[in-house]
Design an enzyme around this catalytic site. Structure first.
Site, PDB file in Angstrom:
ATOM      1  N   ARG A 147      49.054  22.105 -16.002  1.00  0.00           N
ATOM      2  CA  ARG A 147      48.583  22.051 -17.390  1.00  0.00           C
ATOM      3  C   ARG A 147      47.489  21.003 -17.585  1.00  0.00           C
ATOM      4  O   ARG A 147      47.545  20.169 -18.495  1.00  0.00           O
ATOM      5  CB  ARG A 147      49.737  21.789 -18.354  1.00  0.00           C
ATOM      6  CG  ARG A 147      49.355  22.281 -19.754  1.00  0.00           C
ATOM      7  CD  ARG A 147      50.514  22.388 -20.698  1.00  0.00           C
ATOM      8  NE  ARG A 147      50.057  22.981 -21.934  1.00  0.00           N
ATOM      9  CZ  ARG A 147      50.787  23.754 -22.719  1.00  0.00           C
ATOM     10  NH1 ARG A 147      52.006  24.041 -22.405  1.00  0.00           N
ATOM     11  NH2 ARG A 147      50.289  24.239 -23.827  1.00  0.00           N
ATOM     12  N   CYS A 148      46.517  21.024 -16.687  1.00  0.00           N
ATOM     13  CA  CYS A 148      45.375  20.148 -16.880  1.00  0.00           C
ATOM     14  C   CYS A 148      44.233  20.700 -16.066  1.00  0.00           C
ATOM     15  O   CYS A 148      44.418  21.528 -15.197  1.00  0.00           O
ATOM     16  CB  CYS A 148      45.674  18.721 -16.423  1.00  0.00           C
ATOM     17  SG  CYS A 148      45.900  18.546 -14.658  1.00  0.00           S
TER      18      CYS A 148
ATOM     19  N   GLU B 190      45.368  22.262 -22.512  1.00  0.00           N
ATOM     20  CA  GLU B 190      45.878  21.244 -21.612  1.00  0.00           C
ATOM     21  C   GLU B 190      45.751  19.832 -22.162  1.00  0.00           C
ATOM     22  O   GLU B 190      46.433  18.915 -21.689  1.00  0.00           O
ATOM     23  CB  GLU B 190      45.155  21.387 -20.277  1.00  0.00           C
ATOM     24  CG  GLU B 190      45.402  22.778 -19.730  1.00  0.00           C
ATOM     25  CD  GLU B 190      44.513  23.151 -18.558  1.00  0.00           C
ATOM     26  OE1 GLU B 190      44.948  23.963 -17.743  1.00  0.00           O
ATOM     27  OE2 GLU B 190      43.407  22.639 -18.465  1.00  0.00           O
TER      28      GLU B 190
ATOM     29  N   GLN C  80      47.017  33.886 -11.706  1.00  0.00           N
ATOM     30  CA  GLN C  80      46.180  33.315 -12.753  1.00  0.00           C
ATOM     31  C   GLN C  80      44.703  33.662 -12.537  1.00  0.00           C
ATOM     32  O   GLN C  80      43.880  33.431 -13.417  1.00  0.00           O
ATOM     33  CB  GLN C  80      46.360  31.786 -12.816  1.00  0.00           C
ATOM     34  CG  GLN C  80      47.710  31.381 -13.390  1.00  0.00           C
ATOM     35  CD  GLN C  80      47.908  29.883 -13.528  1.00  0.00           C
ATOM     36  OE1 GLN C  80      48.884  29.352 -13.023  1.00  0.00           O
ATOM     37  NE2 GLN C  80      47.005  29.194 -14.197  1.00  0.00           N
TER      38      GLN C  80
END
Lengths: 283, 809
Positions: free
Chosen positions: B387-388, B763, B240
């Protein structure tokens, strides 16, 4: 998730299959849809040096409808769902098959593999016990029949000999109302609890009832006592309660990620009561 | 080229710029199986690597016998810590300032830990080699409870235990115990505790946010290829943050950074799982250096779930104080954070608990305190932001549960309690008690819109009737109304306070306009499914007046892309999106000079209009951007260099603060614990909206992962430290069947400091969704006396709640 090396066979007739089984004994396994066996091999929990793929073996598919219904072992769940004659003659088959895994699995998964593997999580074994089905087994000494209610000994342990192949299931065309009720955490999961119920209504009275439960012991559980508790009653609340109590005497669930024993027993009772109610409404 | 007949609206439409529902350009290849993922990469002579992993959660490694494995046909080498030690690579630094064993160095600290790395000619031989390695273990006492860990005599990390009394400091300051990692405190503890002591009303609870896992569709993996002739290492992987990986690889291997090329090809989802560095990467690089051949390592699903980067696992003790009228006066939180065997959290260096200090949420809370203690246990390392933004799901779950608990304490409606405590529109920019400065918001408008959309009062009336019916024996189903109002903190971040391993968290964009009026833009981010190739082209189309369809977006190759910190924490749009807009404006500035020259007027006498520069007051006199591009390369213009390129590195002045209002309506079967989500309404305010269709898709995805976490998804351990949920049979990933229909809605409150006002959205739905689903479950039982029950709300836990409330009697 890589299996150990194995020999792959793809015979075209049953005698070819049996010959390989005779040669290799319990080092050989037959594979139908492969949805139970292949993951076990990939996890290296099942060592199968000789894998016999049944896809090309002639004469093992098809559904015959009459007073007796016969389903070839290699018939897929998808074929069961799509068969109009079977849906008419034994609608519980379709109702149950639709609750097995997902469409991709049902295109590969077979009735024979489902009942022969002896996995207590599979749905067809309990259903076969409810329908009092017979399994046809073919081995080096010819053919024999075993009642589904006598077939299962323990988890993954059945009455089938190593050199035998389960070729078909058959059962008398069921009468009356039916229901296959299943609780699961998600699509693709085994049942937290499932109940197969088939009952016959005569006037306002239950003439006969057959009840089997899935994934609540190390084998499917045919509960004779639960059926008996309904027979002769008007299937009122007390009768349902008695049937549930009888069933609870027969099951022996264990704790797993689906929940502890107390929860499973409670849900088994709820599921059975709902299945009886639905079957009675259809009887 | 003259197109006077075209209306301005048509010209805007033709660009496919910001605000339009442009179809995703990536989908043609993804939907046709033409993506190029790491496991699709096949290089000549490529070898396969696979790990021997520990079956024990805590054990000494007495011996490792590789002789039988080396006899397996196709097996070339088996690496152990002893082989890596001379290179100094048997341990590696973590993103959190700790270090982690690459291969077991004398002991193992969690089940599934990497013990040896088998290198073979193909994947099958490697797996057979793994089976043949014989490891002798001596079991040690296992600790899976962080509270017990802080009291245990058992030393988990002997390497940092020190000698005698006391323990040496860690990366984040003093440690209290040999199994303690750090203490992090923010806010005014003394005043907060006084306020709570003297408060009219206090709600108090221990909230456990269970351990779970991002579980992307594609697992982690890499292909390392060392070219011994030119000394260049190419590392393809599921990264990522490819540039950060390049720098880290250079720092730990000693290979100069220009000799390392890191490539992130198509990535099948990340959700934080692919931010960190894993032993598989190091072992693959070493194996390639040793063998001189490319080495591929791809983890399987069980390895992914059991070892690479869990999320959450926070025990949050909370106290919230208020007046009798419901005005919040103070918030206190102490968290015990279970980090597993190594501290490998992916957080900015100065924030060992991430942005957990955004836990005052959307409310005007005058005083607050947050303390976090990190603890080692015998579980897998990780602690990523699933996802945050960093630990924001934990923070939002905490405050949104505390608000509900306070509402119970006050016997008040939870929607009204939120309303009277919201930060008001005119208070922005708002300085929160725990330090953050919220950029913009209009919470009351969003909340009113959401409650009206779902007919909130009607729902409450229906719920009250349901409770009556239940008590009267007419139904066995209860109804829950889940509310959440969340504020996210994304776009990390300002280099002055955000870095990872010393790398500032800016981002970048480089644009080249081609002579015929098309373009390529490269960024320091990397899409994992977010649709960057679609949306960044839209930003540029609007900024530079060339059609989005004529702009190629490229990311992920460190030899070509400008340096950036990658994609996670909803930072791509807030940071790289800003860089893109600003690089576009540099292009436009030069284009303005060229246009003025071509139109024979002064620079200030032309102005930009959609896709062209026009002479002010004479719109019939113009040069399109396409004409300007051609001239930039092919016409000698006095005082102006040929070409049309720009690069921008953007260091954001502040974070962005997206927010949203969610409502979930759920029916619960009290007898089986089965939930049925009847309705889910999600209003998101992510500032300026670049592509509404992609936003909607992001919201659907984030909500679905929120549903998973709230209703069943967990990494559970037994007392021996065995992972109980290591396959997708037990680890809950929802299918279409389990997912309800989502209603999406929005308001638009642009960020005042962002060049295009965008805040990031990927997110938000996860951050807001988890407490919303959880609150729905809990709300269903409020009438029967429930205060709080821990997630995940799977069937048996809901059943247990009902059972304990006496609803089965």
């Amino acid at each position: 998730m890589i299996p150990a090396a194995f020999e792959y066979y793809r015979p075209t007739d049953l005698s070819g299959v049996i010959a390989i089984l005779q040669e290799h004994g319990d080092d050989a396994r037959v594979m139908a849809g492969g949805h139970s066996l292949i993951p076990m091999m990939k996890l290296r929990m099942a060592e199968v040096p000789h894998l016999i793929d049944m896809q090309d073996v002639a004469g093992l598919t098809g559904i015959t409808i009459g007073d007796t219904i016969t389903i070839g072992a290699m018939t897929t769940q998808a074929e069961i769902i799509d068969h109009a004659g079977l849906a008419e003659a034994a609608p519980i088959m379709r109702e149950a098959a639709l609750q097995i895994a997902d469409p991709q699995v049902r295109y590969m998964g077979t009735v024979g593999g489902n009942v022969a593997n002896g996995d207590p999580g599979n749905d067809m074994p309990g259903l076969m016990q409810c329908l009092d089905a017979e399994f046809t087994l073919v081995g080096p000494d010819g053919e024999r029949s075993v009642k589904a209610r006598d077939f299962y000994e323990a988890a993954y342990m059945t009455d089938r000999e190593d050199e035998e192949v389960l070729t078909a299931v058959s059962f008398a065309k069921p009468a009356g109302g039916y229901a296959y009720e299943k609780q699961k955490r998600k699509i693709g999961d085994y049942a937290t609890a499932a109940a197969a119920v088939q009952l016959v209504k005569d006037g306002g009275t239950c003439a006969s009832a057959s009840i089997a439960m899935t994934n609540l012991s190390d084998t499917p559980i045919y509960s004779d006592a639960a059926g008996a508790a309904l027979t002769g009653t008007s299937v009122d609340a007390d009768a349902v309660k008695a049937a549930v109590a009888a069933m609870l005497g027969d099951i022996d669930p264990v704790e797993d990620n689906r929940g502890p024993v107390a929860f499973k027993r409670h849900v088994a009772g709820v599921i059975l009561a709902r299945a009886i109610e639905r079957a009675w409404s259809r009887a | 080229m003259k197109d006077e007949v075209t209306s301005r609206e048509d010209r805007i439409d033709a660009l496919g710029g910001m605000g339009c529902k442009r179809k995703r350009v990536e989908d043609a290849r993804f939907t046709q199986g033409k993506g190029n993922y790491v496991d699709d990469i096949k290089l000549d002579g490529m070898l396969a690597g696979d790990f021997v992993r520990s079956p024990y959660a805590h054990a000494r490694v007495v011996s490792i016998d590789t002789s039988a494995a080396l006899e397996v046909p196709g097996v070339l080498a088996v690496l152990t810590a002893a082989d890596l030690e001379p290179l100094g690579l048997h341990w590696m630094p973590t993103l959190a300032g700790d270090k982690q064993m690459v291969l077991a160095d004398g002991k193992v600290l969690f089940q599934g830990q990497e013990v040896a790395f088998v290198v073979a000619e193909d994947r099958f031989a490697a797996a057979d080699g793994v089976e043949a390695v014989v490891v002798e273990y001596e079991e040690l006492p296992v600790i899976t409870d962080p509270f017990k860990s802080l009291e245990s005599d058992v030393v988990l990390r002997e390497d940092i235990a020190g000698e005698g009394d006391g323990v040496p400091d860690g990366a984040h300051g003093p440690r209290k115990h040999h199994n303690h990692i750090f203490t992090w405190e923010v806010g005014d503890k003394e005043t907060t505790e006084q306020v709570i002591e003297n408060a009219e009303v206090v709600a108090e609870e221990m909230l456990y946010y269970h351990r779970t896992h991002p579980c992307p569709l594609e697992t982690c993996g890499c292909v390392a290829s060392m070219d011994k002739v030119n000394g260049k290492l190419t590392l393809y992987g599921t990264f990522q943050a490819p540039h950060a990986i390049r720098t880290v690889v250079s720092l730990i291997s000693g290979i100069e950074e220009h000799n390392i090329r890191v490539v992130s090809p198509d990535i099948g989802g990340g959700f934080g799982n692919k931010v960190g560095a894993y032993p598989g990467y190091v072992c693959s690089v070493v194996a390639s250096i040793v063998t001189g051949k490319p080495v591929k390592w791809i983890e399987d699903r069980m390895e992914n779930l059991m070892t690479t980067a869990f999320a959450r696992d926070y025990w949050m003790k909370g106290k919230i104080a208020a007046t009798k009228e419901g005005k919040i006066t103070g918030l206190w939180c102490h968290t015990v954070a279970d980090h597993g065997g190594f501290d490998a959290c992916a957080d900015p260096t100065k924030f060992p608990a991430g942005f957990m200090n955004v836990c005052t949420g959307s409310y005007d809370i005058p005083v607050a305190y947050l303390g976090v203690d990190g603890v080692y246990t015998n579980k897998a390392p990780g602690g990523v932001s699933y996802r945050c933004s960093f630990r924001v799901t934990e923070a939002v779950y905490f405050i949104e549960r505390m608000i509900e608990l306070l509402a119970i304490e006050l016997n008040m409606d939870a929607a009204e309690l939120r309303r009277i405590n919201f930060i008001k529109k005119e208070q922005f920019p708002y300085k929160a008690a725990l330090g953050w400065e919220y950029d913009s918001g209009d919470y009351h408008t969003a909340w009113d819109k959401a409650l009206k959309a779902v007919d909130y009062e009607g729902l409450r009336a229906e719920q009250a009737q349901r409770v009556e019916d239940f008590k009267a024996g007419k139904t066995r189903s209860l109804m829950g109304i889940g509310l959440t109002f969340f504020t996210e903190i994304v776009g990390a971040g300002p280099v002055k306070n955000c870095d990872i391993l010393g790398l500032g968290m800016f981002d970048s964009c480089e644009i080249r306009i081609h002579p015929t009026g098309s373009a390529i833009a490269r960024l320091g981010t990397i899409s994992q499914g977010q649709g960057h190739a679609t949306t960044f082209a839209q930003i540029l189309a609007t900024e530079i007046g060339l059609p989005a369809d004529s702009i190629t977006i490229e990311e992920g190759d460190t030899d070509t892309a400008p340096y950036g910190l990658g994609t996670y924490g909803s930072r791509s749009t807030p940071v790289a999106g800003a860089a893109t807009a600003l690089a576009g404006r540099k292009i436009r500035a030069k284009a303005q000079m060229i246009a003025a020259y071509l139109l024979e007027v002064h620079d200030d006498d032309v102005e930009f209009d959609v896709d062209r520069f026009v002479v002010k007051g004479a719109p019939e006199k113009f040069k399109t951007m396409k004409e300007i591009a051609f001239a930039a390369y092919n016409q000698a213009i006095p005082g102006i260099e040929p070409g049309l390129e720009a690069v921008s590195y953007y260091d954001p002045p502040n974070m962005t603060y997206p927010f949203g209002a969610y409502v979930c309506v759920m029916d619960i079967d009290v007898d089986t614990g089965v939930t049925d989500i009847r309705r889910f309404y999600a209003l998101d305010d992510c500032g300026t909206r670049i592509n509404p269709m992609i936003i909607e898709g992001q919201v659907h995805g984030g909500l679905t992962e929120a549903l998973a976490v709230a209703l069943g998804q967990e990494i559970a351990y037994d007392e021996m430290g065995n992972v109980k949920t290591g396959t997708l049979m037990d680890f809950f990933l929802p299918t279409a069947w389990e997912v309800p229909n989502y209603e999406t809605d929005h308001t638009v409150t642009p960020s005042p400091h962002h060049p295009i006002g965008a805040k990031g959205v990927g997110e938000s739905p996860h951050v807001g969704g988890v407490p919303c689903f959880s609150n729905a479950v809990q709300d269903a039982f409020r009438a029967f006396g429930l205060r709080h029950t821990q997630m995940p709300h799977d069937h048996w836990r809901i059943w247990k709640t009902a059972n304990e409330l006496g609803l089965h009697d």
